[in-house]
Design a protein around this motif. Sequence first.
Motif, mmCIF file in Angstrom:
data_model
loop_
_atom_site.group_PDB
_atom_site.id
_atom_site.type_symbol
_atom_site.label_atom_id
_atom_site.label_comp_id
_atom_site.label_asym_id
_atom_site.label_seq_id
_atom_site.Cartn_x
_atom_site.Cartn_y
_atom_site.Cartn_z
ATOM 1 N N UNK A 16 0.811 -1.232 0.000
ATOM 2 C CA UNK A 16 0.000 0.000 0.000
ATOM 3 C C UNK A 16 0.840 1.275 0.000
ATOM 4 N N UNK A 17 2.148 1.113 -0.105
ATOM 5 C CA UNK A 17 3.011 2.302 -0.036
ATOM 6 C C UNK A 17 2.846 3.161 -1.293
ATOM 7 N N UNK A 18 2.853 4.473 -1.081
ATOM 8 C CA UNK A 18 2.808 5.406 -2.211
ATOM 9 C C UNK A 18 4.253 5.769 -2.563
ATOM 10 N N UNK A 19 4.658 5.371 -3.764
ATOM 11 C CA UNK A 19 6.052 5.546 -4.173
ATOM 12 C C UNK A 19 6.114 6.358 -5.466
ATOM 13 N N UNK A 20 6.956 7.362 -5.503
ATOM 14 C CA UNK A 20 7.193 8.119 -6.742
ATOM 15 C C UNK A 20 8.708 8.299 -6.888
ATOM 16 N N UNK A 45 12.059 7.330 -4.944
ATOM 17 C CA UNK A 45 13.221 6.586 -5.446
ATOM 18 C C UNK A 45 14.154 7.523 -6.212
ATOM 19 N N UNK A 46 15.449 7.329 -5.982
ATOM 20 C CA UNK A 46 16.488 8.103 -6.651
ATOM 21 C C UNK A 46 17.386 7.117 -7.382
ATOM 22 N N UNK A 47 18.103 7.579 -8.389
ATOM 23 C CA UNK A 47 18.964 6.644 -9.117
ATOM 24 C C UNK A 47 20.031 7.368 -9.919
ATOM 25 N N UNK A 274 27.968 1.944 -13.242
ATOM 26 C CA UNK A 274 27.313 1.227 -12.157
ATOM 27 C C UNK A 274 25.934 1.846 -11.944
ATOM 28 N N UNK A 275 24.928 0.993 -11.953
ATOM 29 C CA UNK A 275 23.562 1.464 -11.742
ATOM 30 C C UNK A 275 23.190 1.349 -10.273
ATOM 31 N N UNK A 276 22.874 2.496 -9.665
ATOM 32 C CA UNK A 276 22.523 2.506 -8.247
ATOM 33 C C UNK A 276 21.190 3.222 -8.063
ATOM 34 N N UNK A 277 20.301 2.588 -7.309
ATOM 35 C CA UNK A 277 19.037 3.231 -6.959
ATOM 36 C C UNK A 277 18.898 3.231 -5.452
ATOM 37 N N UNK A 278 18.514 4.356 -4.883
ATOM 38 C CA UNK A 278 18.347 4.417 -3.429
ATOM 39 C C UNK A 278 16.957 4.942 -3.102
ATOM 40 N N UNK A 279 16.203 4.148 -2.325
ATOM 41 C CA UNK A 279 14.877 4.614 -1.912
ATOM 42 C C UNK A 279 15.015 5.504 -0.680
ATOM 43 N N UNK A 280 14.354 6.631 -0.700
ATOM 44 C CA UNK A 280 14.441 7.529 0.453
ATOM 45 C C UNK A 280 13.050 7.680 1.069
ATOM 46 N N UNK A 281 12.935 7.341 2.363
ATOM 47 C CA UNK A 281 11.628 7.440 3.021
ATOM 48 C C UNK A 281 11.254 8.903 3.277
ATOM 49 N N UNK A 351 12.582 3.750 -11.885
ATOM 50 C CA UNK A 351 11.266 3.162 -12.148
ATOM 51 C C UNK A 351 11.200 1.707 -11.679
ATOM 52 N N UNK A 352 12.269 0.958 -11.926
ATOM 53 C CA UNK A 352 12.306 -0.447 -11.505
ATOM 54 C C UNK A 352 12.240 -0.542 -9.979
ATOM 55 N N UNK A 353 13.003 0.313 -9.312
ATOM 56 C CA UNK A 353 13.017 0.312 -7.848
ATOM 57 C C UNK A 353 11.640 0.691 -7.295
ATOM 58 N N UNK A 354 11.024 1.670 -7.950
ATOM 59 C CA UNK A 354 9.676 2.092 -7.553
ATOM 60 C C UNK A 354 8.712 0.907 -7.598
ATOM 61 N N UNK A 355 8.805 0.147 -8.691
ATOM 62 C CA UNK A 355 7.906 -0.995 -8.861
ATOM 63 C C UNK A 355 8.165 -2.068 -7.805
#
Lengths: 389, 139
Positions: A16-20, A45-47, A274-281, A351-355
């Motif tokens: 149920x998390x709202x992610x953008x 999500x950042x990348x 190097x592909x890096x994605x970091x989710x930030x709360x 986008x992948x991390x968001x999903x």
Amino acid sequence: MAKTYKEINEKIAAGKAVVVDAEEIIDIVKKDGLKKTAEKVDVVTTATFGPMCSSGAFVNFGHSTPPIRMSKIYLNDVECCGGLAAVDTYIGATQPGEKTGIEYGGAHVICDLIDGKDVLLKAYSPGTDCYPRKELRTYININEMNEAYLYNPRNCYQNYGAAINTSSKRLYTYMGILQPNGQNITYSTAGQLSPLLNDPYFRTIGMGTKIFLAGAQGYVAWYGTQFKTSVEREPNGVPVGGAATIAVVGNMRDMSTEYIKPAVYEGYGTSMFVGIGIPIPVLDEEMLKYLSVEDKDIYTYVYDYSDRSSEDNIIARVNYADLKSGCVEINGRKVRTSPMTSMAKSRQIAAVLKELIQKGEFILNEPVMKFPQDNKLNSITIREKSKRK
Amino acid sequence: MTPINKVKVMLIFPSMLAAEPISYYLVKSYDLKINILKAYVNYNVEGRLLIELEGTDANIKNALKYLKSLNIKTIKNGTGTYIDFDNCIACGACIAACEPGALKLENDKLVFDGTKCLECRLCEKACPERLIKNVFNQR
């Protein structure tokens, strides 16, 4: 109203998390304001997907019979680090091949391993009583090894200087090709989408933060080398020019060369995208304010790469909205600009991390250690004699 | 007065034809100004010629017809540069190299405008993925 990691993770687990992503959040905040958005959105999500030279992989080959204590090690004729235990090694991404030079180096070996390809292992040893074998030559792939994990000591630069060349000679650099007479500028960042620019004071990114690393779920292992937090900042907290970095770690078996690729920079050497994605709360409004940073408010300096003999080689101060437009004005003259970081890939990763988070497959980790806030850089002072008496 | 036009054409001609004095006929029969930009022509070997043709539309059209009748493949606005777009990550490193501005990013994709390409081939060196090649390299 503030949110905790626990609350956010519960929402993620429940799907149920709202992610953008960090670009989408800009317009949402503009439309709905900080307060309302902070309540509504849980994770941003950042990348980034840029060349990151300070990268490499630890592998353990497993023992042969009779065993060998490897001191000279080659994978596909690229030299790897000896100096660890018998069958451990570190493959540095920028190491050129013995015969292939920069066209096939450490980064290529790492990506071939991730692809599951056989690589040629050659190892040499003086031989000891406990490790009698002196030579080993075999093909091996990642599934036959024990551990294989990426450990990159300096990735994901928070910000980085842009490059220009005012000399009359074309330069071939790690910032790409720089045309003579200041004809072009190159820059390397994902800007408003870049992880460390969205958390300028490291409130949520620290040791143990879970990240998307080249397709795997990896971690921030430590603060990166040349970590610099004591820097000039804009009022929004964002550093101007090169600043902090992170060290990252992740299992190569879970990675995909869709998100990590070898790079060759003419006249410079091998490197690795190097592909890096970091989710930030979105913990609170303050965090959201950092997350809504825009390219036009992120500044960097343009350094003259034709003069590497002094530190005083700043030509201009520019923002990333202008740099990304393809053209900036420097001293009244239009100069074309081009990136080194792939925005296409960065956006794909965000986008992948968001999903993954939306589907409940990626839970956030609270950092277990915060990074130093006032770190300065040392540089080498060349001296003839030891200070010790 | 009939307007004068300029087109850049890549000619790929079969091995048996390398001895045909094509440029002579282009000038003599079709009144074209020709400018050879790049050539890989060897006796009895498949050849490539990057050529600029300047003349009236009708003459250019007829000249291209003549070339086709000789079994020569013609690619308009062609260059020897070709890019493996399928594997391109749109990093932008080649754009720095391209002074005439033939390469640019549009909506996160690399776009190549062959009409602007001067075949300096610096983009081949600039591509970190080694995805840019040139047909003149093929032999």
